[in-house]
Design an enzyme around this catalytic site. Sequence first.
Site, short mmCIF file in Angstrom:
data_model
loop_
_atom_site.label_atom_id
_atom_site.label_comp_id
_atom_site.label_asym_id
_atom_site.label_seq_id
_atom_site.Cartn_x
_atom_site.Cartn_y
_atom_site.Cartn_z
N ASP A 30 8.85 -10.42 6.65
CA ASP A 30 7.81 -9.02 7.36
C ASP A 30 8.81 -8.15 8.78
OD1 ASP A 30 5.88 -8.22 9.46
OD2 ASP A 30 4.80 -8.59 7.49
N ASN A 87 -5.40 -7.83 2.74
CA ASN A 87 -6.15 -6.94 3.66
C ASN A 87 -6.56 -6.02 3.12
OD1 ASN A 87 -5.75 -8.96 5.85
ND2 ASN A 87 -4.25 -7.63 6.72
N GLN A 94 -5.85 -3.76 6.28
CA GLN A 94 -4.57 -3.35 5.67
C GLN A 94 -4.32 -1.42 6.75
OE1 GLN A 94 -6.14 -1.63 2.24
NE2 GLN A 94 -3.91 -1.77 1.26
N VAL A 96 -0.64 -0.63 5.53
CA VAL A 96 0.30 0.15 4.12
C VAL A 96 -0.62 -0.31 3.00
CG1 VAL A 96 2.27 0.36 3.09
CG2 VAL A 96 2.28 -0.97 5.49
N HIS A 100 -0.63 -5.95 -1.07
CA HIS A 100 0.55 -6.79 -1.15
C HIS A 100 -0.29 -7.76 -0.20
CE1 HIS A 100 -0.29 -4.37 3.58
NE2 HIS A 100 0.07 -5.28 3.28
N HIS A 102 0.30 -11.47 2.14
CA HIS A 102 1.23 -12.15 2.67
C HIS A 102 1.35 -13.56 3.19
CE1 HIS A 102 0.65 -8.31 6.16
NE2 HIS A 102 -0.52 -8.59 5.28
#
Length: 114
Positions: A30, A87, A94, A96, A100, A102
């Site tokens: 990240d 998220n 969220q 993006v 995905h 994390h």
Amino acid sequence: MENCLFCKIIDGEIDSDIVYEDEQVIAFKDINPQAPTHILIVPKKHISTLLDLDEEDNELIGHIYQVANELAQREGIAEDGFRVVSNCKEAGGQTVFHIHYHLLGGRDLQWPPG
């Protein structure tokens, strides 16, 4: 998706610090880490939100968690513990709109997270 940041990373249009890649997912550090280890695990298939998952995606999601386990081992955070977070939509954090996960660890993580 034409304007998707993660699709551009997957396609090699944007550089990232890739730590894992296979035919189904890519994982990279990240750029704004919230823990000593903060890796994003992203499916190569574009899925906008968790609400857009289909039954056909079940195997993919299981694979993402297997990759998270492998990366936690590699990063040395498996023994002490880690967190995997996804998220969904704006109110869920969220930013993006390509699902995905994390992978966070390397410090004590508080609950609730925020």
